[in-house]
Design a protein around this motif. Structure first.
Motif, PDB file in Angstrom:
ATOM      1  N   ALA A  44      43.709  41.306  48.124  1.00 14.43           N
ATOM      2  CA  ALA A  44      42.808  42.455  48.019  1.00 14.43           C
ATOM      3  C   ALA A  44      43.506  43.623  47.334  1.00 14.43           C
ATOM      4  N   ALA A  45      44.764  43.875  47.714  1.00 15.30           N
ATOM      5  CA  ALA A  45      45.523  44.956  47.090  1.00 15.30           C
ATOM      6  C   ALA A  45      45.812  44.651  45.629  1.00 15.30           C
ATOM      7  N   ALA A  46      46.061  43.376  45.311  1.00 16.53           N
ATOM      8  CA  ALA A  46      46.301  42.990  43.920  1.00 16.53           C
ATOM      9  C   ALA A  46      45.069  43.234  43.068  1.00 16.53           C
ATOM     10  N   LEU A  47      43.903  42.927  43.624  1.00 18.05           N
ATOM     11  CA  LEU A  47      42.655  43.163  42.899  1.00 18.05           C
ATOM     12  C   LEU A  47      42.463  44.653  42.620  1.00 18.05           C
ATOM     13  N   GLU A  48      42.722  45.479  43.626  1.00 25.74           N
ATOM     14  CA  GLU A  48      42.566  46.928  43.448  1.00 25.74           C
ATOM     15  C   GLU A  48      43.591  47.473  42.467  1.00 25.74           C
ATOM     16  N   PHE A  49      44.811  46.928  42.506  1.00 27.68           N
ATOM     17  CA  PHE A  49      45.838  47.355  41.555  1.00 27.68           C
ATOM     18  C   PHE A  49      45.403  47.029  40.132  1.00 27.68           C
ATOM     19  N   ALA A  50      44.886  45.819  39.929  1.00 28.45           N
ATOM     20  CA  ALA A  50      44.409  45.425  38.597  1.00 28.45           C
ATOM     21  C   ALA A  50      43.315  46.361  38.116  1.00 28.45           C
ATOM     22  N   ASP A  54      45.155  50.939  33.306  1.00 26.87           N
ATOM     23  CA  ASP A  54      44.462  51.663  32.239  1.00 26.87           C
ATOM     24  C   ASP A  54      43.808  50.754  31.204  1.00 26.87           C
ATOM     25  N   MET A  55      44.364  49.583  30.956  1.00 27.79           N
ATOM     26  CA  MET A  55      43.836  48.728  29.892  1.00 27.79           C
ATOM     27  C   MET A  55      42.790  47.731  30.377  1.00 27.79           C
ATOM     28  N   ILE A  56      42.556  47.675  31.679  1.00 25.42           N
ATOM     29  CA  ILE A  56      41.572  46.740  32.220  1.00 25.42           C
ATOM     30  C   ILE A  56      40.261  47.467  32.458  1.00 25.42           C
ATOM     31  N   ASP A  57      39.228  47.024  31.763  1.00 27.79           N
ATOM     32  CA  ASP A  57      37.911  47.644  31.885  1.00 27.79           C
ATOM     33  C   ASP A  57      37.188  47.151  33.128  1.00 27.79           C
ATOM     34  N   GLU A  58      37.332  45.849  33.419  1.00 24.31           N
ATOM     35  CA  GLU A  58      36.669  45.276  34.586  1.00 24.31           C
ATOM     36  C   GLU A  58      37.313  43.929  34.931  1.00 24.31           C
ATOM     37  N   VAL A  59      37.412  43.630  36.224  1.00 21.63           N
ATOM     38  CA  VAL A  59      37.830  42.305  36.674  1.00 21.63           C
ATOM     39  C   VAL A  59      36.582  41.443  36.792  1.00 21.63           C
ATOM     40  N   LEU A  60      36.545  40.329  36.051  1.00 19.43           N
ATOM     41  CA  LEU A  60      35.355  39.493  35.981  1.00 19.43           C
ATOM     42  C   LEU A  60      35.382  38.329  36.961  1.00 19.43           C
ATOM     43  N   ASP A  79      42.752  32.792  26.842  1.00 16.54           N
ATOM     44  CA  ASP A  79      43.979  32.988  27.625  1.00 16.54           C
ATOM     45  C   ASP A  79      44.385  34.460  27.669  1.00 16.54           C
ATOM     46  N   LEU A  80      44.041  35.203  26.638  1.00 18.02           N
ATOM     47  CA  LEU A  80      44.397  36.619  26.590  1.00 18.02           C
ATOM     48  C   LEU A  80      43.616  37.440  27.606  1.00 18.02           C
ATOM     49  N   ASP A  81      42.532  36.877  28.124  1.00 13.87           N
ATOM     50  CA  ASP A  81      41.716  37.573  29.122  1.00 13.87           C
ATOM     51  C   ASP A  81      42.238  37.371  30.538  1.00 13.87           C
ATOM     52  N   ILE A  82      43.267  36.551  30.712  1.00 17.39           N
ATOM     53  CA  ILE A  82      43.791  36.251  32.046  1.00 17.39           C
ATOM     54  C   ILE A  82      45.046  37.089  32.304  1.00 17.39           C
ATOM     55  N   VAL A  83      45.053  37.784  33.435  1.00 21.33           N
ATOM     56  CA  VAL A  83      46.220  38.543  33.852  1.00 21.33           C
ATOM     57  C   VAL A  83      46.682  38.011  35.207  1.00 21.33           C
ATOM     58  N   GLN A  84      47.964  38.139  35.465  1.00 24.19           N
ATOM     59  CA  GLN A  84      48.525  37.778  36.760  1.00 24.19           C
ATOM     60  C   GLN A  84      48.989  39.057  37.453  1.00 24.19           C
ATOM     61  N   VAL A  85      48.532  39.242  38.682  1.00 21.88           N
ATOM     62  CA  VAL A  85      48.811  40.474  39.414  1.00 21.88           C
ATOM     63  C   VAL A  85      49.242  40.115  40.829  1.00 21.88           C
ATOM     64  N   GLY A  86      50.275  40.783  41.310  1.00 20.82           N
ATOM     65  CA  GLY A  86      50.715  40.554  42.677  1.00 20.82           C
ATOM     66  C   GLY A  86      51.086  41.848  43.371  1.00 20.82           C
ATOM     67  N   SER A 220      47.954  36.715  41.997  1.00 23.87           N
ATOM     68  CA  SER A 220      46.532  36.486  41.760  1.00 23.87           C
ATOM     69  C   SER A 220      46.299  36.321  40.269  1.00 23.87           C
ATOM     70  N   SER A 221      45.576  35.278  39.905  1.00 22.71           N
ATOM     71  CA  SER A 221      45.214  35.045  38.508  1.00 22.71           C
ATOM     72  C   SER A 221      43.788  35.546  38.315  1.00 22.71           C
ATOM     73  N   LEU A 222      43.616  36.513  37.428  1.00 23.23           N
ATOM     74  CA  LEU A 222      42.329  37.177  37.265  1.00 23.23           C
ATOM     75  C   LEU A 222      41.871  37.119  35.816  1.00 23.23           C
ATOM     76  N   ARG A 223      40.594  36.835  35.631  1.00 19.39           N
ATOM     77  CA  ARG A 223      40.000  36.956  34.305  1.00 19.39           C
ATOM     78  C   ARG A 223      39.399  38.352  34.199  1.00 19.39           C
ATOM     79  N   VAL A 224      39.776  39.066  33.150  1.00 14.51           N
ATOM     80  CA  VAL A 224      39.367  40.463  33.036  1.00 14.51           C
ATOM     81  C   VAL A 224      38.710  40.732  31.682  1.00 14.51           C
ATOM     82  N   ARG A 225      38.053  41.855  31.606  1.00 18.43           N
ATOM     83  CA  ARG A 225      37.639  42.416  30.322  1.00 18.43           C
ATOM     84  C   ARG A 225      38.541  43.610  30.069  1.00 18.43           C
ATOM     85  N   HIS A 226      39.304  43.530  28.981  1.00 16.57           N
ATOM     86  CA  HIS A 226      40.149  44.648  28.611  1.00 16.57           C
ATOM     87  C   HIS A 226      39.310  45.745  27.953  1.00 16.57           C
ATOM     88  N   THR A 227      39.887  46.926  27.865  1.00 17.25           N
ATOM     89  CA  THR A 227      39.204  48.030  27.203  1.00 17.25           C
ATOM     90  C   THR A 227      39.044  47.739  25.715  1.00 17.25           C
TER      91      THR A 227
END
Length: 241
Positions: A44-50, A54-60, A79-86, A220-227
């Motif tokens: 949950a904290a990793a999701l909020e951190f993501a 600044d460069m992440i528009d939304e976690v999808l 693959d560029l849409d995937i970020v790893q956050v912990g 956490s492996s997250l698919r995101v939309r970057h800015t």
């Protein structure tokens, strides 16, 4: 904007370059923590951190846990849409291809400065290495209320710029010439900046707090939309060459 976010290339388009490391880590006190003893990732904290970056528009999408020793290989645009956050106790870190650059910008420094403002008591360490025709690196260490260094450029070539005070950072982190020699790190502050391994110095400053590459830690492996700005930079870097 369509379902592909701000991209103008399809998800299955093969990249012409790759980022071998794109990491930014924040260590709140105590900064001498051993990552091997950290608690499990707080998803949950990793999701909020993501979401706060600044460069992440939304976690999808949450793609689930990923072992620290299992690095994502960038092959396609998707693959560029995937970020790893912990977030492991007092250590939080993100690996995001959006920090890659070719010298026209300093996205890692920009995000690190924002994090330093949010966490003034923290150690902030960033390491980015990207190969898109040639190797480009951006590395930094920021100490709480103290010295910093930022190194950015083309190893073995020009331009290469180092700002801040690397010697003061090394002294504060207890990084000696003997330690660097033991780690096989090439570093001579009297040499040309492009001859030094600044990423290895950043790693030495992070020390045992480094969460990446550890099989016992999961992120956490997250698919995101970057800015729009981050997407445009990645598109230029990974496709338009």
């Amino acid at each position: 904007m369509t379902g592909t976010g701000f991209w103008t290339v399809p998800a299955d388009r093969m990249t012409t370059g790759s980022g071998t490391r794109t990491e930014l880590t924040v260590v709140r006190p105590p900064v001498t923590v051993d990552a091997g003893a950290l608690p499990p990732n707080d998803t949950a904290a990793a999701l909020e951190f993501a979401r706060s970056l600044d460069m992440i528009d939304e976690v999808l999408e949450d793609l689930g846990p990923r072992q620290g020793s299992d690095r994502l290989t960038v092959r396609t645009r998707a693959d560029l849409d995937i970020v790893q956050v912990g977030v492991w106790g007092n250590v939080m870190s993100v690996s995001d291809s959006g920090y890659a650059d070719d010298g026209n910008d300093t996205p890692l420094l920009h995000q690190a400065e924002l994090l330093r403002d949010r966490f003034p008591d923290a150690l902030v360490v960033g390491r980015v290495e990207v190969h898109c025709g040639a190797e480009h690196t951006e590395d930094l260490v920021m100490l709480p209320g103290g010295p910093m260094f930022h190194a950015c450029g083309w190893p073995g070539d020009e331009p290469f710029v180092v700002a801040g005070d690397p010697a003061a950072v090394m002294a504060a982190c207890g990084v000696t010439a003997e330690l660097l020699e033991d780690l096989d790190v090439i570093l001579d502050l009297d040499d040309d900046p492009n001859q030094n391994d600044w990423g290895a110095l950043a790693t030495a400053c992070l020390g045992e707090a480094d969460p990446w590459g550890r099989s016992g830690l999961f992120s956490s492996s997250l698919r995101v939309r970057h800015t729009d700005v981050a997407t445009s930079r990645m598109e230029s870097l990974f496709f338009n060459r």
